[in-house]
Design a protein around this motif. Sequence first.
Motif, PDB file in Angstrom:
ATOM      1  N   TYR A 195      10.552   4.712 -17.520  1.00 49.45           N
ATOM      2  CA  TYR A 195       9.598   3.746 -16.951  1.00 49.45           C
ATOM      3  C   TYR A 195       9.435   3.975 -15.453  1.00 49.45           C
ATOM      4  O   TYR A 195       8.323   3.985 -14.922  1.00 49.45           O
ATOM      5  CB  TYR A 195      10.086   2.325 -17.229  1.00 49.45           C
ATOM      6  N   PHE A 208       5.416   6.323 -19.236  1.00 50.70           N
ATOM      7  CA  PHE A 208       5.412   5.033 -19.916  1.00 50.70           C
ATOM      8  C   PHE A 208       5.434   5.166 -21.438  1.00 50.70           C
ATOM      9  O   PHE A 208       6.047   4.351 -22.130  1.00 50.70           O
ATOM     10  CB  PHE A 208       4.206   4.207 -19.464  1.00 50.70           C
ATOM     11  N   GLN A 255       1.993  -1.610 -18.980  1.00 47.40           N
ATOM     12  CA  GLN A 255       1.593  -0.441 -18.197  1.00 47.40           C
ATOM     13  C   GLN A 255       0.688   0.502 -18.986  1.00 47.40           C
ATOM     14  O   GLN A 255      -0.146   1.180 -18.401  1.00 47.40           O
ATOM     15  CB  GLN A 255       2.829   0.325 -17.710  1.00 47.40           C
ATOM     16  N   LYS A 297      -3.925  -8.681 -16.713  1.00 48.30           N
ATOM     17  CA  LYS A 297      -4.325  -7.290 -16.930  1.00 48.30           C
ATOM     18  C   LYS A 297      -5.240  -7.148 -18.132  1.00 48.30           C
ATOM     19  O   LYS A 297      -6.031  -6.201 -18.199  1.00 48.30           O
ATOM     20  CB  LYS A 297      -3.081  -6.418 -17.106  1.00 48.30           C
ATOM     21  N   GLU A 309       6.066   8.115  -9.636  1.00 43.86           N
ATOM     22  CA  GLU A 309       4.987   7.463 -10.377  1.00 43.86           C
ATOM     23  C   GLU A 309       3.685   8.241 -10.179  1.00 43.86           C
ATOM     24  O   GLU A 309       2.761   7.811  -9.493  1.00 43.86           O
ATOM     25  CB  GLU A 309       4.840   6.012  -9.931  1.00 43.86           C
ATOM     26  N   ALA A 347       0.207   6.587 -11.177  1.00 46.36           N
ATOM     27  CA  ALA A 347      -0.285   5.556 -10.251  1.00 46.36           C
ATOM     28  C   ALA A 347      -0.852   6.198  -8.998  1.00 46.36           C
ATOM     29  O   ALA A 347      -1.908   5.791  -8.496  1.00 46.36           O
ATOM     30  CB  ALA A 347       0.838   4.591  -9.900  1.00 46.36           C
TER      31      ALA A 347
END
Length: 425
Positions: free
Chosen positions: A59, A64, A106, A148, A296, A299
């Motif tokens: 994570y 993910f 996510q 979200k 990440e 992102a």
Amino acid sequence: DHPKVAIILHRLGNLYWEKGIFSDSLECYGAVLKMMDKDPSLKFKNMESVFNNMGYILYNVGDFDKAASMYKEALDVAIHDVKDSDYTSNSGILAIRNNYANVLVQVGRCEEAIDLYEEALRAKELLDGPGSIGSTNLMYNIGTAYMKSGKLSKSLEYFEKARAIRTRELGAEHMDVMVVYSQIGSVYAAMNNFETSKRIYTKVLRTRNDRLGAEDENTMNSMMNQAFVLYKCGDFDVAFEFYENLLLLTNEYDNELRAAIFHGMGNIHVKRREFDKAVKSYCDALQLKKKLDTLEKKAVGRSIARSQHNLGMVYCQQMLLIEAEVTLGEALKTSKEVMKPNDTEIGKILVDLGKVHYKKPDYELAKSSFVRAKKIFLDAKLPEDHVLMRSVDERLKKTARRIARSKKSLDESGLMSTEPATVFL
């Protein structure tokens, strides 16, 4: 492949985990799982903790999908190992449910995440009683998942519940209350209720500044929120002043925050039609984003694509159409590397790329971009009356009329071509 080797690797993985050496921990756990696949008779006590730890590591490195798989394994093992009477209120299972739900949010599986969070919340209330301070973390997570998924009224409901309990237990100006209150401001911003959002962000910023000081990370995050909502309210001068103050407060090595600041400045320059300054700000943001040393990757990739997208549209505004086409092409490439094929952000880039082709004018290429964008919006299951669907349909109609006119002009001039016509005005 000796069983004792598996035992050593298992213990070594736990030790690396406790020391925070996560890459080595993951390697040891992975080796144990491979040995278990070869020899199903291998059994370890608390195996759910191995899957849970692997999920946590994956994570935090941004993988993910694999993290979700690990958490599901952890949950299945944990449920299998407990007695039926312990199932609903088992604290270990509660934690795994929460972790599993976090990663599902996510990857966009918000409905599944909400189900898991609510099961965990029911377990927490059985353990601690209804309205406990500990339950507010789960309420916060449920609010985030609803936000979200676009269900903003449900999101607001859970955030308000969490805020009420924390206010009652901790006091109205406690920092944990401010965390939830800030999210409530974000919900109102998502509802386009920017005045309410601004009022909330102002309160949070003032409280954090008084309690934590201007250089605290939480205070600076509040300044970023305030600058954003001021920009949305059209208070460009005040918003720009916030960004300038933030640049003075941030560490010169904080590439992530400084990149966000330059991106925000670029947005304001665009609104002021200061396109040269906007280009510089977006380029500064891109340069910093590409330096980010973070695990990440997805992102960061999304963030880079956003700046590339904005930069491309500034070039388009300046009628620098070659630069616009190249930069939007880079945004498209970056997006495809980090997003799912039906992500609407990819569709938005294709729409803007179509606008550039239309201005060149290359109507056939424009049509191709619009068609690809519409396919993505359809794959994303956007309704026909969604603003993105209406926009791309209108552009397809407009482009079709231009193509028809161009062909008619060619026919009347007596020119024939077997290739799609590109008409330069």
